[in-house]
Design an enzyme around this catalytic site. Structure first.
Site, PDB file in Angstrom:
ATOM      1  N   GLU A  60      -8.008   4.634  15.505  1.00  0.00           N
ATOM      2  CA  GLU A  60      -7.559   3.239  15.569  1.00  0.00           C
ATOM      3  C   GLU A  60      -6.889   3.030  16.924  1.00  0.00           C
ATOM      4  O   GLU A  60      -5.857   3.630  17.213  1.00  0.00           O
ATOM      5  CB  GLU A  60      -6.555   2.903  14.443  1.00  0.00           C
ATOM      6  CG  GLU A  60      -7.138   3.018  13.045  1.00  0.00           C
ATOM      7  CD  GLU A  60      -6.183   2.548  11.948  1.00  0.00           C
ATOM      8  OE1 GLU A  60      -5.170   1.877  12.273  1.00  0.00           O
ATOM      9  OE2 GLU A  60      -6.431   2.875  10.776  1.00  0.00           O
ATOM     10  N   ARG A  76       0.849  -1.196   0.000  1.00  0.00           N
ATOM     11  CA  ARG A  76       0.000   0.000   0.000  1.00  0.00           C
ATOM     12  C   ARG A  76       0.888   1.250   0.000  1.00  0.00           C
ATOM     13  O   ARG A  76       2.093   1.146   0.162  1.00  0.00           O
ATOM     14  CB  ARG A  76      -0.942   0.013   1.202  1.00  0.00           C
ATOM     15  CG  ARG A  76      -0.229   0.014   2.536  1.00  0.00           C
ATOM     16  CD  ARG A  76      -1.237   0.130   3.700  1.00  0.00           C
ATOM     17  NE  ARG A  76      -0.547   0.017   4.984  1.00  0.00           N
ATOM     18  CZ  ARG A  76      -1.127   0.156   6.168  1.00  0.00           C
ATOM     19  NH1 ARG A  76      -2.414   0.385   6.251  1.00  0.00           N
ATOM     20  NH2 ARG A  76      -0.422   0.045   7.285  1.00  0.00           N
ATOM     21  N   GLU A 110      -3.320   7.270   6.993  1.00  0.00           N
ATOM     22  CA  GLU A 110      -1.979   7.365   7.565  1.00  0.00           C
ATOM     23  C   GLU A 110      -0.948   7.894   6.578  1.00  0.00           C
ATOM     24  O   GLU A 110      -0.004   7.197   6.192  1.00  0.00           O
ATOM     25  CB  GLU A 110      -1.534   5.984   8.091  1.00  0.00           C
ATOM     26  CG  GLU A 110      -2.329   5.549   9.304  1.00  0.00           C
ATOM     27  CD  GLU A 110      -1.910   4.174   9.845  1.00  0.00           C
ATOM     28  OE1 GLU A 110      -1.066   3.535   9.212  1.00  0.00           O
ATOM     29  OE2 GLU A 110      -2.419   3.769  10.890  1.00  0.00           O
TER      30      GLU A 110
END
Lengths: 646, 646, 646
Positions: C313, C103, C142
């Site tokens: 998170e 990713r 992020e």
């Protein structure tokens, strides 16, 4: 004996120059080095030269009575040059050109760059070659800095092939010399050969050794372009280059043959942090540097310069480039200066005049702070200048001890360490320290040097043993101490037919049957001596002077020769040298690690590297009644004393 | 049982060959391996063959009565081949082709190279396939040496896509198996898939596991080209390959299915230095190697070779390739030889006959020094040759203990260690050591092996649990010890729907609720046992045999099965095995780390790996009255004893 | 105050969704984040959208009463997009594009990718922008994870040149600002400038600082594309981004200006393992995380979000990505949740609902196990949900202490550490810990923030000192503590003309004459205080509050300002802060490292980070008679107490 400084007029408003020059002279500085990074100011665009500022800068310094060392600016080719000639860039081990944005981004083998250097050096030399202020030229700057000797460019590959063809003539000669039958590495022509890089496992050590020799020769060839031009257009001026400490990737002696003066850049605190010393040593000498490391380089460069040498960059305070950068002890800059002078330096020149507030070295101290206030070192330089008269006329003489230094052996020990911590330079300095602990002065010389007149010759790392060296040593009458691995390789990087020590078997009758390297922490006890790192299994009719518990001799001795079949710890080295000195009538001392002596002509110098005071009387008999010209027997931390030898 | 040696006639003048052969025979050597790096001498230019020297070398060895293992030279394609076919080169993780100049520079997936190998192997097999001296063929040399299993070439990428298409048929099946919905990694065709390299963070573990399986299969496919040709043209000869120690990047069992004999190259001191042992262990066994590491590999390759195996390269002295390279203890080469023979080796062959004075391995010892004088190992080999008769006829039988070894599990533990020091091979050898401390002989086998006849089956790292394995274990009647992470992944590298231990829940009723990895230094105390590195939180109706202070069971037991829910320290392993052996009626000892036993047929062998003498009577009841055929109860350092079992 | 969870409906059969939603609600969860990695499911082929599953997923969650945070899927562009537009890929420092397969493989500067992002965000926003269940949007995921802020693509180079041209207008202005005269680094046009990479030695620090500023600005520009679209098509919904801990490569405050809410991802155990803490600290807080590290980030993101923030998170158990991954202490997930709420979080959302059995994060715990059984954290979340009512209505107020945080200073300390262990973020948290040990609540704010109302302002790392900051601090009336290196650089990364602390000399009359960095293990004793790492040599008429044995002042004080001329050890920091708090009338405690307090409105929270019970009465006077609403004075390991402040 004089003091100097490095100055960058292009960094400061022109209005400051005259005052700067005046202040230099006031401190007692006589030499100033300028110009070595100024290409983009001299030639801001291709072929467009801006001489005015440099004319005026030279004139200003000249008016203040300063002698100028003018640097060629070839360490920093400007961006327009790189963009016009991308083949100038050095290429890394993965085939990637290095990028512009710092310095030393060029490839020594680039013929394009050599032509560009010839061009800029010639215009400089023609313009200033006969200027009365120009006392000397410095070529480029710190060859090898930032690991820049090796480049994997197309130019280097082509040059390597040519170099090999010249050396071997026939490809079969190379195949035989390298042993290429091993692993089917045989070549059918020189054009098949590449640099030894990115192979699956290690390349042939003979291949690597020749590559190292080639790369070293390229430095000399690159430099030669400049020295030829400088000598043609600037008669009567010295040509020097500023070497660095700890750099061993090219043969400094070979380059030195082309120079008039060897200069070097001495940064004791940065070197201490970067080198192999154990943590406790780094802590002990945090603000002083290692006593023997700096001195070793002084003696080395005196050898490289055939007697003529200087420290052209002397650390004046904290630097910016070591992992940690402490400040020197108060007085230490003075002590470093005197250590260099004691070893025979013609000049000690501080780097730099004023700390720059910008760019990469903005955290590197100078004699002045960025705000032009004097930094700590300025006062210490002034003190040395005032003290120089006390030792006027002292000339350096041959030392009783010669230590042989061969760059090729260092490459060999890197190419084939056999034990991961077998560091050639460390071993050389380890032997050097032993001599210095005894208070002896040492010359560091190339094995090709004249050896007559020495009483003791140390060969810590003479892996290649040249033909004729045995005879020369015998003829000198000196005692000779051979370290492990002596003569263990032929010039072709093969094991000699008669095994190690090969040709040195002419000096001592023994054979190295096999060798072993020992991991850190493993100690073989040999009577009172400890052996670490390296142990040879010797066959000889000689009875060893000491042997391990497992029965391996570690110290063999004949009338004139000692052989150490191991990496010797300090106690063993001390025993060997002390016994020999006693027999030779060489007076020895037992100096602590922080106290060092060095003789220059009629004067003996003592320097205290401890952070605590020392009393010379504790270490030298009669130290209280010497004929002191600087200091006295009570040495404060970083203290210096000098006395006339009766 | 016989001795052998590795010989390179092409390295030496032809005049030396006959004398060399005679001396080999005199020492007691019966087998000689040649040829495996000689391509550039056999075919110095494309299509030009030089057979004369090899014909004469084979004849000379034959005349001396030596059996020859002839190596195919495909580990070292010569320069002309590389220049003609650059696509042969392996490609590194950054897409850069590896360079010529050492060995193993080829890519297993290169179809060009496979064709070139077929060509050279066929001419060799046709010429020498029926020569009476040729006893066996070795394919290539040390597949995987220098980390060469993986190549990122275009050929490998294409091969991987084909391999995936064959495995999954439909791209959606692959997407589901890998879980590519995670992070939008879904593919629309097999042609979109690349090797899992240079991704921003870790690639999908399923992607990596399949890549590892593919790369392993490529080795077998590459080798198959050669074995097919050799069997066609050299009937009746064994085909073997020389594996290495510690190499786990391809499935040795799978390759072994194509071979007649598994051979391996045993370098106990180099392996000790390279592996994970703590410093104290490396110091303790500095000159002996780790007692269990070498023996483990013997047992592994006996399994890989389905009983037929040999040590084809045995370290005879210091080597050149470890970070440090000490000499073996006097007698240790003999002890290593006997350890291999005790484990069932058909031959122990020393590498190499004479130390080469040139190229990469010039510091690697041989039976002779470069000057042809016998090195230490020659005498030890001669002694073993003389002793062989004493244990004649001893045949290897099934051991009571089987240890399951699965290369796929090692890859999985590398791909997903979850704790940085979760090293699969270390865990396997850790369990193996526990059995050996008890004096047990062990077979190392693939999980697909027949398991009947074993009394104890150890599964330290059976991450993938094949269907049918539970039933096979139950059917064997053996007691089974399962390590942590057993059955924790499906073949698709997913967590089983019933959680770990997945299919092994057929053996023991428990579920791993979650797992945690523990940093070095952290210890969980579980009664008398220490847990480090790994702890599982178990749900089960079973009452644990031991549990941590925080209440987690670490040892669960049923009638026939033990499950260890942690990385077990030695005390726990010992307790588990000892309790089971007692119940099974298997006699156990408590051997110190330096003493090891191994049974071969009617004989028991004992070897002392300590640097100090040992008395067998301190460790074996009645050792003073055994029927010794070699040595006796007083074992010197590196000593060997063998006795007939009554 | 509410709880949330992260959910991936695309990972599970649709049949499970309704039950999942129901169980979430039952536990007490009110917010669910979805969608942020689902691009390949939303648009499986270019331009082909699959909305059905997402429509139904949203509806299902909506029906259960859950509020949705919908993520844009731009952190994971699918393979077809990469293949169609390879220029989208980020490029590493060696010029190699990163590969697909994990990713964050895109380059922030790619205009192609910004257009693709605009496209996918717009279709998402148009479809769901007004759906009643959509409470907020999360942009991407992020930023900066896996070190992805920097890309050396062509697009980045072009963008950098444009950015520089906009900043400096004239190339000479840049040359002067950077000091490019040094080393002939002068440019003739902006088009000559490359990113500072692969230079032979370090690039110009000013070049690097501008590169860091540019890269940071690119993140904000990239994000702005999305926030503009979201605000246009989804009115009334919050836009947030989920920041990470320890990421400092871009300016979080600058991005925060574009957001409504700052969210962050809190993984206390992974962070503990990755950060700089000594081994003993890592062992002590193995299952708890460092008490101040997490809290520091809470306070930071409250500042970034201008009061509005959440933990989106929250680690619920062992993770998969640290070198070692232990399980939290029982109760610790509840304690972490309360710590966040105590600091003012609007929501604490667990990552993730159910542990995935496949792909990269299969070893990352969730609230449910892969088999849908509740994992340990589910019960702790349920407990918090039940406790929320006890502190209803608590609103966060300004803390008495402000700590200034400037990302640019962190980059500067990385670009020019001068001592290898001069870690900017560590120093900031080191100061923060000192305040927390005293029991003080702290606001972490940007230097541009309003400072009125604070009583104590800490500036541990204000390397760049903005114009006006001195006046603002003076106007606030607060006491100000300045750390070493304050004001030591101009915005152009030059040493100020008046030397450090530059513009901060407006606050305290002293000059930093020189600085030194000190290697690990070296301690300078200054009365009762220890100095390590960094020591400044100060010139001032002020009498230091403490000085080293070598005479260097390390603590200077005026009426309102303290200056620490060193890296202060904890004892010195405590002394400085305690003396000031006493004078200011701020009550202080002496908390052990494992006990922390935090006020939210009318409530004070206490959390025990030790693995052992604590009695609040040992640390807080009168703790036995407080008005407890959660817990009481006896705090078990991982225990939480809260009381109403009278």
């Amino acid at each position: 004996m004089k003091l100097g400084v490095c100055y960058y007029p292009e960094h400061w408003p022109e209005a400051m120059w005259a005052e700067d020059a005046k202040r230099m002279a006031e401190i007692g500085i006589r030499q100033v080095r300028i110009g070595e990074f100024a290409w983009s100011r001299i030639e801001p665009s291709p072929g467009i030269f801006e001489w005015g500022w440099l004319d005026r800068a030279i004139e200003t310094l000249h008016q203040a009575g300063l002698h100028i060392v003018l640097g060629t600016p070839t360490a920093t080719p400007p961006k327009w040059l790189i963009d016009a000639h991308p083949d100038v860039l050095a290429v890394d081990a993965h085939g990637r050109p290095r990028h512009f944005g710092s310095r030393r981004h060029y490839c020594f083998s680039s013929l394009t760059y050599r032509a560009e250097c010839a061009r800029i050096v010639e215009v400089l030399a023609r313009r200033y070659g006969n200027h009365p202020a120009i006392a000397a030229w410095q070529t480029d700057n710190e060859y090898g800095c930032h690991d820049t000797i090796i480049s994997y460019s197309n130019a280097a590959r082509a040059g390597f092939r040519t170099w090999l063809a010249a050396k071997y003539s026939q490809i079969d000669a190379l195949n035989t010399a390298w042993g290429n039958v091993f692993w089917s590495m045989e070549y059918r022509s020189f054009d098949e050969i590449d640099p030894p890089v990115e192979t699956v496992t290690e390349a042939n050590p003979a291949h690597r050794q020749d590559w190292a020799r080639f790369a070293s020769d390229e430095v000399a060839a690159f430099d030669r372009v400049q020295t030829d031009i400088l000598r043609a257009h600037s008669p009567g001026r010295d040509v020097l280059h500023n070497y660095m400490g700890m750099f061993t990737a090219f043969d400094h002696f070979k380059l030195g043959e082309q120079l008039d003066v060897a200069a070097w850049d001495s940064y004791p605190l940065g070197f201490l942090e970067q080198a192999w010393w154990p943590e406790a040593t780094k802590e002990r000498f945090l603000r002083q540097g290692h006593p023997d490391f700096t001195a070793f380089h002084h003696d080395l460069y005196r050898g490289v310069g055939r007697g003529r040498w200087q420290v052209i960059e002397q650390q004046p305070g904290p630097v910016n480039w070591a992992p940690w950068n402490p400040a020197p002890l108060p007085g230490m800059v003075r002590a470093w200066t005197w250590e260099a002078l004691a070893h025979g330096a013609e000049c000690v020149s501080y780097f730099r005049w004023r700390q720059a507030p910008f760019a990469q070295e903005q955290m590197h101290a100078g004699l002045l702070r960025p705000d032009s206030v004097e930094a700590e070192a300025a006062g210490e330089a002034r003190q040395v200048a005032a003290e120089l008269a006390a030792v006027a006329g002292a000339t350096t003489t041959k030392a009783p001890v010669a230590l042989l230094f061969d760059y090729e052996a260092i490459w060999a020990s890197q190419i084939q360490p056999q034990g991961k911590d077998y560091r050639g330079l460390e071993l050389l300095i380890h032997f050097y320290s032993a001599a210095r602990r005894l208070g002896l002065s040492v010359d560091v010389v190339h094995p090709s040097a004249e050896l007559s007149g020495y009483q003791l010759i140390l060969c810590p790392l003479q892996i290649f043993w040249p033909e004729g060296l045995s005879a020369k040593i015998k003829a000198s009458g000196a005692v000779c101490v051979l370290g492990p691995r002596t003569g263990s390789k032929t010039d072709d990087f093969q094991i000699p037919a008669n095994l190690a020590p090969g040709l040195a078997q002419e000096l001592i009758p023994l054979v190295v049957g096999r060798v072993e390297s020992l991991r850190p922490g493993h100690v073989e006890q040999a009577g009172p001596y400890k052996v670490t790192r390296w142990l040879e299994h010797i066959q000889s009719d000689l009875v060893p002077e000491a042997y391990t518990a497992s029965g391996h001799g570690i110290w063999y001795q004949t009338d004139k020769v000692d052989y150490l079949a191991c990496w010797p710890e300090a106690e063993l080295l001390d025993a060997v040298l002390r016994r020999r000195c006693e027999a030779l009538g060489l007076a020895t001392l037992s100096l602590p690690d922080g106290l060092r002596l060095r003789q220059r002509g009629a004067f003996m110098f003592a320097i205290n590297y401890e952070a605590e005071p020392l009393d010379l009387c504790d270490h030298i008999l009669g130290a209280d009644s010497l004929d002191y010209v600087i200091g006295g027997p009570d040495l404060p931390a970083a203290g210096v004393a000098a006395w006339r030898i009766n």
